[in-house]
Design an enzyme around this catalytic site. Structure first.
Site, PDB file in Angstrom:
ATOM      1  N   HIS A 144      45.903  -2.721  -9.499  1.00  0.00           N
ATOM      2  CA  HIS A 144      46.117  -2.763 -10.947  1.00  0.00           C
ATOM      3  C   HIS A 144      47.120  -3.829 -11.377  1.00  0.00           C
ATOM      4  O   HIS A 144      47.648  -3.770 -12.476  1.00  0.00           O
ATOM      5  CB  HIS A 144      46.551  -1.383 -11.446  1.00  0.00           C
ATOM      6  CG  HIS A 144      45.466  -0.349 -11.357  1.00  0.00           C
ATOM      7  ND1 HIS A 144      45.676   1.002 -11.491  1.00  0.00           N
ATOM      8  CD2 HIS A 144      44.127  -0.500 -11.146  1.00  0.00           C
ATOM      9  CE1 HIS A 144      44.517   1.655 -11.358  1.00  0.00           C
ATOM     10  NE2 HIS A 144      43.580   0.762 -11.133  1.00  0.00           N
TER      11      HIS A 144
ATOM     12  N   GLN B  81      47.755   1.660  -6.640  1.00  0.00           N
ATOM     13  CA  GLN B  81      47.482   1.514  -8.070  1.00  0.00           C
ATOM     14  C   GLN B  81      48.777   1.188  -8.808  1.00  0.00           C
ATOM     15  O   GLN B  81      48.776   0.980 -10.007  1.00  0.00           O
ATOM     16  CB  GLN B  81      46.915   2.822  -8.629  1.00  0.00           C
ATOM     17  CG  GLN B  81      45.620   3.238  -7.965  1.00  0.00           C
ATOM     18  CD  GLN B  81      45.298   4.704  -8.254  1.00  0.00           C
ATOM     19  OE1 GLN B  81      44.627   5.022  -9.217  1.00  0.00           O
ATOM     20  NE2 GLN B  81      45.790   5.595  -7.419  1.00  0.00           N
ATOM     21  N   ASN B  82      49.878   1.174  -8.082  1.00  0.00           N
ATOM     22  CA  ASN B  82      51.181   0.976  -8.724  1.00  0.00           C
ATOM     23  C   ASN B  82      51.443  -0.502  -8.971  1.00  0.00           C
ATOM     24  O   ASN B  82      50.994  -1.369  -8.216  1.00  0.00           O
ATOM     25  CB  ASN B  82      52.292   1.573  -7.861  1.00  0.00           C
ATOM     26  CG  ASN B  82      52.108   3.064  -7.680  1.00  0.00           C
ATOM     27  OD1 ASN B  82      51.333   3.682  -8.405  1.00  0.00           O
ATOM     28  ND2 ASN B  82      52.792   3.643  -6.707  1.00  0.00           N
ATOM     29  N   VAL B  83      52.215  -0.756 -10.022  1.00  0.00           N
ATOM     30  CA  VAL B  83      52.503  -2.144 -10.401  1.00  0.00           C
ATOM     31  C   VAL B  83      53.996  -2.438 -10.251  1.00  0.00           C
ATOM     32  O   VAL B  83      54.490  -3.445 -10.751  1.00  0.00           O
ATOM     33  CB  VAL B  83      52.036  -2.407 -11.863  1.00  0.00           C
ATOM     34  CG1 VAL B  83      50.525  -2.284 -11.968  1.00  0.00           C
ATOM     35  CG2 VAL B  83      52.716  -1.453 -12.862  1.00  0.00           C
TER      36      VAL B  83
ATOM     37  N   CYS C 261      53.078 -20.030 -21.797  1.00  0.00           N
ATOM     38  CA  CYS C 261      52.748 -20.683 -20.528  1.00  0.00           C
ATOM     39  C   CYS C 261      53.471 -22.028 -20.406  1.00  0.00           C
ATOM     40  O   CYS C 261      53.454 -22.826 -21.345  1.00  0.00           O
ATOM     41  CB  CYS C 261      51.235 -20.886 -20.467  1.00  0.00           C
ATOM     42  SG  CYS C 261      50.670 -21.723 -18.989  1.00  0.00           S
TER      43      CYS C 261
HETATM   44  P1  OAD Z   1      49.048   9.851 -12.411  1.00  0.00           P
HETATM   45  O1  OAD Z   1      50.215   9.966 -13.315  1.00  0.00           O
HETATM   46  O2  OAD Z   1      47.702  10.083 -12.978  1.00  0.00           O
HETATM   47  O3  OAD Z   1      49.205  10.883 -11.217  1.00  0.00           O
HETATM   48  C1  OAD Z   1      50.392  10.985 -10.503  1.00  0.00           C
HETATM   49  C2  OAD Z   1      50.158  12.004  -9.407  1.00  0.00           C
HETATM   50  O4  OAD Z   1      51.310  12.038  -8.615  1.00  0.00           O
HETATM   51  C3  OAD Z   1      49.908  13.418  -9.920  1.00  0.00           C
HETATM   52  O5  OAD Z   1      48.786  13.954  -9.250  1.00  0.00           O
HETATM   53  C4  OAD Z   1      51.194  14.171  -9.536  1.00  0.00           C
HETATM   54  O6  OAD Z   1      50.946  15.520  -9.195  1.00  0.00           O
HETATM   55  C5  OAD Z   1      51.625  13.380  -8.337  1.00  0.00           C
HETATM   56  N1  OAD Z   1      53.091  13.415  -8.075  1.00  0.00           N
HETATM   57  C6  OAD Z   1      54.100  13.430  -8.950  1.00  0.00           C
HETATM   58  N2  OAD Z   1      55.277  13.421  -8.322  1.00  0.00           N
HETATM   59  C7  OAD Z   1      55.012  13.381  -6.985  1.00  0.00           C
HETATM   60  C8  OAD Z   1      55.804  13.350  -5.804  1.00  0.00           C
HETATM   61  N3  OAD Z   1      57.142  13.343  -5.847  1.00  0.00           N
HETATM   62  N4  OAD Z   1      55.166  13.327  -4.615  1.00  0.00           N
HETATM   63  C9  OAD Z   1      53.825  13.338  -4.543  1.00  0.00           C
HETATM   64  N5  OAD Z   1      53.011  13.363  -5.622  1.00  0.00           N
HETATM   65  C10 OAD Z   1      53.597  13.383  -6.830  1.00  0.00           C
HETATM   66  O7  OAD Z   1      49.155   8.433 -11.692  1.00  0.00           O
HETATM   67  P2  OAD Z   1      48.031   7.603 -10.934  1.00  0.00           P
HETATM   68  O8  OAD Z   1      47.104   8.489 -10.196  1.00  0.00           O
HETATM   69  O9  OAD Z   1      48.740   6.544 -10.192  1.00  0.00           O
HETATM   70  O10 OAD Z   1      46.348   2.491 -14.308  1.00  0.00           O
HETATM   71  O11 OAD Z   1      47.268   6.953 -12.139  1.00  0.00           O
HETATM   72  C11 OAD Z   1      46.251   6.023 -11.864  1.00  0.00           C
HETATM   73  C12 OAD Z   1      46.221   4.940 -12.889  1.00  0.00           C
HETATM   74  O12 OAD Z   1      46.169   5.521 -14.190  1.00  0.00           O
HETATM   75  C13 OAD Z   1      47.459   4.079 -12.950  1.00  0.00           C
HETATM   76  O13 OAD Z   1      47.475   3.064 -11.983  1.00  0.00           O
HETATM   77  C14 OAD Z   1      47.365   3.498 -14.320  1.00  0.00           C
HETATM   78  C15 OAD Z   1      46.921   4.700 -15.099  1.00  0.00           C
HETATM   79  O14 OAD Z   1      46.050   4.443 -16.089  1.00  0.00           O
HETATM   80  C16 OAD Z   1      46.525   1.347 -14.987  1.00  0.00           C
HETATM   81  O15 OAD Z   1      47.551   1.087 -15.577  1.00  0.00           O
HETATM   82  C17 OAD Z   1      45.343   0.451 -14.946  1.00  0.00           C
END
Ligand code: OAD
Length: 253
Positions: free
Chosen positions: A119, A101-103, A147
């Protein structure tokens, strides 16, 4: 049994492994995660900087936000968690899919080859007119980049809230979730759909769900989905994932 040891046992017996990563895997590289308790992204409301409506209302602000995020990536490097996933890919070769999901492009920078970016990417722009996709370095793109082909406004090639995921990438992720017998959820809060639904797809695969994949969560701490996974490994992924690889290599299959 030690959770990492147990995770390694499952992976060792797996035919196909699919991984879904989220912002947590890049946290130790210095990229901030999303769900800070104040509900803001680096001081901005999500509605303002990550929706098509926000972009229509104020493209200046949105570009300022993404140019800043792109600029910050210049100082960011993959961490041992990213490199551990490269090792896992080497072990399984074509029987492995990394969905993110990372960009931030850090998986590719570390050397992962088959990354399905659900994403989008901070390295790409898309034309709001002719849809031309373009890959850029992290050079500044200007306040309102245009563009090269049709002179219309460019937007970051990022999937914003209320937008659909790119079909071809979603298809790859979906098929990989269906194909795997071990599914790893790494550094994600697993609350944003449809990405978060991939674990359920993996679990329910097979005619009656009876061939379902084993779901293993790697996270800093327990999450909203922890009670529905088969196994949880808690701690920073920059530490736990290299340990997992170490464990796997101790007893190669
Ligand atoms: P979140 O910020 O929701 O969650 C990050 C997760 O990483 C949390 O559960 C933390 O506990 C965990 N975390 C933090 N540090 C860590 C570490 N060192 N090791 C392991 N885990 C760790 O991020 P995402 O789940 O990626 O979408 O969020 C999903 C989507 O929500 C993103 O891609 C973005 C956002 O809206 C878009 O931009 C479309």
């Amino acid at each position: 049994m030690d959770a990492i040891f147990e995770a390694a046992e499952h992976i060792r017996q797996a035919r196909y492994v699919t991984v879904l990563t989220g912002a947590g895997v890049s946290a130790e590289s210095g990229v901030p995660t999303f769900r800070a308790s104040d509900g803001l992204w680096e001081g901005h409301h999500i509605e303002d900087v990550a929706t098509p409506e926000g972009f229509r209302r104020n493209p200046h602000l949105v570009w300022e936000f993404y140019n800043e995020r792109r600029n910050k990536l210049k100082q960011v490097r993959p961490n041992p968690g990213h490199y551990a996933l490269v090792e896992l890919e080497k072990r399984f070769a074509e029987r492995f899919t990394l969905v993110t999901q990372n960009v931030d492009g850090l998986h590719q920078q570390a050397g992962s080859n088959t990354v399905a970016e659900l994403h989008g990417s901070l390295y790409r722009t898309r034309c709001t007119g002719c849809k031309d996709l373009r890959i850029h370095d992290l050079e500044p793109l200007g306040e309102l980049p245009k563009c090269q082909k049709c002179d219309r406004l460019l937007r970051p090639d990022i999937v914003w809230f209320r937008e659909e995921l790119p079909k071809e990438v979603w298809q790859r992720a979906y098929l990989a979730a269906q194909a795997c017998d071990v599914f790893l959820l790494i550094g994600t809060s697993a609350v944003v759909y449809p990405a978060a639904g991939l674990a359920q797809i993996a679990r329910n695969r097979g005619p009656a769900g009876d061939e379902g994949a084993t779901i293993i969560e790697f996270n800093l701490e327990e999450t909203a989905v922890s009670n529905s996974v088969d196994l949880g490994v808690y701690g920073p992924s920059g530490v736990t994932l290299p340990k997992l690889i170490e464990q796997l290599s101790m007893n190669p299959s």
